[in-house]
Design a protein around this motif. Structure first.
Motif, mmCIF file in Angstrom:
data_model
loop_
_atom_site.group_PDB
_atom_site.id
_atom_site.type_symbol
_atom_site.label_atom_id
_atom_site.label_comp_id
_atom_site.label_asym_id
_atom_site.label_seq_id
_atom_site.Cartn_x
_atom_site.Cartn_y
_atom_site.Cartn_z
ATOM 1 N N MET A 163 -70.545 -96.674 1.526
ATOM 2 C CA MET A 163 -70.875 -96.105 2.825
ATOM 3 C C MET A 163 -69.922 -96.644 3.881
ATOM 4 S SD MET A 163 -74.437 -98.257 3.272
ATOM 5 C CE MET A 163 -74.893 -97.353 4.730
ATOM 6 N N THR A 164 -69.979 -96.068 5.057
ATOM 7 C CA THR A 164 -69.128 -96.478 6.173
ATOM 8 C C THR A 164 -69.993 -96.821 7.375
ATOM 9 O OG1 THR A 164 -67.339 -95.022 5.406
ATOM 10 C CG2 THR A 164 -67.201 -95.837 7.664
ATOM 11 N N THR A 183 -66.409 -105.779 -2.090
ATOM 12 C CA THR A 183 -66.050 -104.371 -1.937
ATOM 13 C C THR A 183 -64.717 -104.075 -2.613
ATOM 14 O OG1 THR A 183 -64.953 -104.802 0.198
ATOM 15 C CG2 THR A 183 -67.296 -104.268 0.241
ATOM 16 N N LEU A 184 -63.763 -104.981 -2.477
ATOM 17 C CA LEU A 184 -62.465 -104.813 -3.127
ATOM 18 C C LEU A 184 -62.590 -104.880 -4.638
ATOM 19 C CD1 LEU A 184 -59.348 -104.620 -2.907
ATOM 20 C CD2 LEU A 184 -59.306 -107.118 -2.746
ATOM 21 N N ALA A 185 -63.395 -105.823 -5.134
ATOM 22 C CA ALA A 185 -63.558 -105.989 -6.573
ATOM 23 C C ALA A 185 -64.247 -104.784 -7.201
ATOM 24 C CB ALA A 185 -64.354 -107.261 -6.852
ATOM 25 N N LEU A 191 -72.508 -105.457 1.560
ATOM 26 C CA LEU A 191 -71.315 -106.272 1.334
ATOM 27 C C LEU A 191 -70.148 -105.690 2.124
ATOM 28 C CD1 LEU A 191 -71.753 -106.684 -2.525
ATOM 29 C CD2 LEU A 191 -72.434 -108.285 -0.728
ATOM 30 N N TRP A 192 -69.612 -106.480 3.033
ATOM 31 C CA TRP A 192 -68.526 -106.065 3.906
ATOM 32 C C TRP A 192 -67.194 -106.619 3.394
ATOM 33 C CZ3 TRP A 192 -69.169 -103.765 9.052
ATOM 34 C CH2 TRP A 192 -70.483 -103.374 9.307
ATOM 35 N N PRO A 193 -66.079 -105.980 3.756
ATOM 36 C CA PRO A 193 -64.766 -106.495 3.326
ATOM 37 C C PRO A 193 -64.489 -107.873 3.910
ATOM 38 C CG PRO A 193 -64.602 -104.220 4.103
ATOM 39 C CD PRO A 193 -65.967 -104.700 4.471
ATOM 40 N N ASN A 194 -63.699 -108.653 3.198
ATOM 41 C CA ASN A 194 -63.318 -109.997 3.624
ATOM 42 C C ASN A 194 -61.818 -110.152 3.402
ATOM 43 O OD1 ASN A 194 -63.007 -112.709 4.204
ATOM 44 N ND2 ASN A 194 -64.774 -113.364 3.008
ATOM 45 N N LYS A 195 -61.035 -109.782 4.409
ATOM 46 C CA LYS A 195 -59.581 -109.818 4.271
ATOM 47 C C LYS A 195 -59.044 -111.240 4.252
ATOM 48 C CE LYS A 195 -58.933 -105.310 6.496
ATOM 49 N NZ LYS A 195 -58.274 -104.576 7.613
ATOM 50 N N VAL A 225 -70.232 -101.697 0.935
ATOM 51 C CA VAL A 225 -70.936 -101.444 -0.316
ATOM 52 C C VAL A 225 -72.401 -101.829 -0.140
ATOM 53 C CG1 VAL A 225 -71.199 -102.142 -2.725
ATOM 54 C CG2 VAL A 225 -68.928 -101.726 -1.801
ATOM 55 N N LYS A 226 -73.280 -100.890 -0.450
ATOM 56 C CA LYS A 226 -74.724 -101.136 -0.406
ATOM 57 C C LYS A 226 -75.231 -101.266 -1.831
ATOM 58 C CE LYS A 226 -79.140 -99.140 1.095
ATOM 59 N NZ LYS A 226 -79.797 -97.952 1.727
ATOM 60 N N LEU A 227 -75.748 -102.426 -2.164
ATOM 61 C CA LEU A 227 -76.267 -102.694 -3.501
ATOM 62 C C LEU A 227 -77.785 -102.720 -3.441
ATOM 63 C CD1 LEU A 227 -75.884 -103.481 -6.481
ATOM 64 C CD2 LEU A 227 -75.656 -105.865 -5.740
#
Length: 342
Positions: free
Chosen positions: A160-161, A200-202, A188-192, A168-170
């Motif tokens: 989702m955005t 989210t990247l994984a 789960l939000w991105p972690n740059k 990512v909604k789990l």
């Protein structure tokens, strides 16, 4: 004591551990609470009818005192109650870097070797390592037990955005503490700044690899693989077993030169709890809400056993706790401070 003879056991007879006694008490509590519909009310004498008792007998004061005494006597006899060592985010970083540098196109097929040959063989390829890395990160950030993360299915994951940011909604259908569902979802939000802690990247990378391998993105997310192969099972209803996951995890630790004997499948839940508290500075109440601990805090000591254990690596040396000139931490991405109180 031998329950059959009523006499002291001989020293040659192995004793069960304190953890086994805890499991026995938990199973009895569950039987009375769920099976006999008594619940978790403490075992007490009826206020109106003396001699009549009500509640769960496993939660009586007598049983509680016995468990405390048993733990003390076990420690005095030399048994140390040890939990699995928590995995910290720096170890996850080492695993992420090693697995990311692994050759993507190299197929690690099973090879026959003659007796007496001891050359190293790779236990898994790049694709399997991406799948495992996804399980590591998801289990750590969501404080999931190993059996809970292995039972995640693709239908439980929603992309989702929120405010233009991919999230990512789990949503898990049930957990150990929520057998009938109604589990709060994880966002789960991105972690740059820390890509090794970016679920989210994984998840996106593992989904892309499944598509390239021709595996339908339904059924279980984490599946078993054959040792030495880089392909995972195509059957959507067959998930990776807990013993297989533990074997892969320990093999992965050996890759980066870490002794895996002190780690277990509960290391991610404990490590995630410590990461949220020490690195992200979450309050304990927030960690309990996020991890799904009981709202009535009837087992509040559990959270402290997750945060503190002699098997975990100390965050600071004792001699440096009041040292004003000790080396600072990584800069905060928001305020830029490097002091240990930030």
């Amino acid at each position: 004591m031998d329950i059959s003879t009523g006499k002291h056991k001989d020293l040659s007879i192995p004793r069960v551990t304190y953890a086994t006694a805890q499991k026995m008490r938990a199973s009895i509590s569950h039987k009375f609470g769920r099976g006999f519909k008594i619940g978790t009310q403490m075992w007490t004498e009826h206020p109106v009818h003396p001699g009549l008792y009500m509640g769960n007998p496993s939660l009586s004061v007598t049983v509680s005192e016995y468990m405390i005494s048993l733990r003390r006597r076990k420690v005095q006899s030399g048994e140390i109650v040890t939990s699995a060592r928590a995995i910290d985010h720096l170890t996850l970083k080492q695993l992420w870097e090693y697995n990311s540098r692994f050759p993507k196109e190299a197929e690690s097929a099973p090879q026959k070797r003659k007796r007496g040959e001891h050359e190293d063989r790779e236990w898994a390829g790049y694709k399997v390592r991406v799948m495992l890395g996804t399980a590591y990160t998801t289990s750590t950030l969501c404080l999931l037990r190993y059996d809970e993360v292995l039972r995640i299915q693709w239908k439980d994951i929603e992309l989702m955005t929120i405010d233009g940011v991919p999230v990512v909604k789990l949503s898990l259908p049930f957990r150990k503490t929520h057998q009938n569902g109604e589990c709060a979802p994880f966002y789960l939000w991105p972690n740059k700044e820390r890509p090794w802690m970016d679920a989210t990247l994984a998840i996106a990378e593992w989904w892309s690899l499944c598509t390239k391998m021709g595996i339908e993105t339904n059924g279980y997310v984490f599946r078993s693989h054959r040792h030495g192969s880089d392909e995972v099972g195509a059957l959507s209803h067959q998930k990776m077993s807990s013993s297989h996951f533990l074997e892969c995890f320990r093999n992965n630790l050996l890759d980066i030169g870490i002794d895996p004997r002190t780690y277990g499948t509960h290391s991610f839940r404990r490590g995630g709890c410590q990461y949220l508290h020490t690195e992200l500075r979450w309050p304990i109440r927030t960690i309990c809400d996020w991890g799904g601990w009981a709202e009535d805090m009837d087992n509040h000591a559990t959270i402290f056993r997750y945060l503190l254990s002699w098997v975990d690596s100390p965050t600071s040396q004792r001699v440096d706790l009041f040292n004003p000139n000790r080396v600072g931490t990584d800069p905060c991405t928001h305020c830029g401070r490097t002091c240990h109180c930030s």
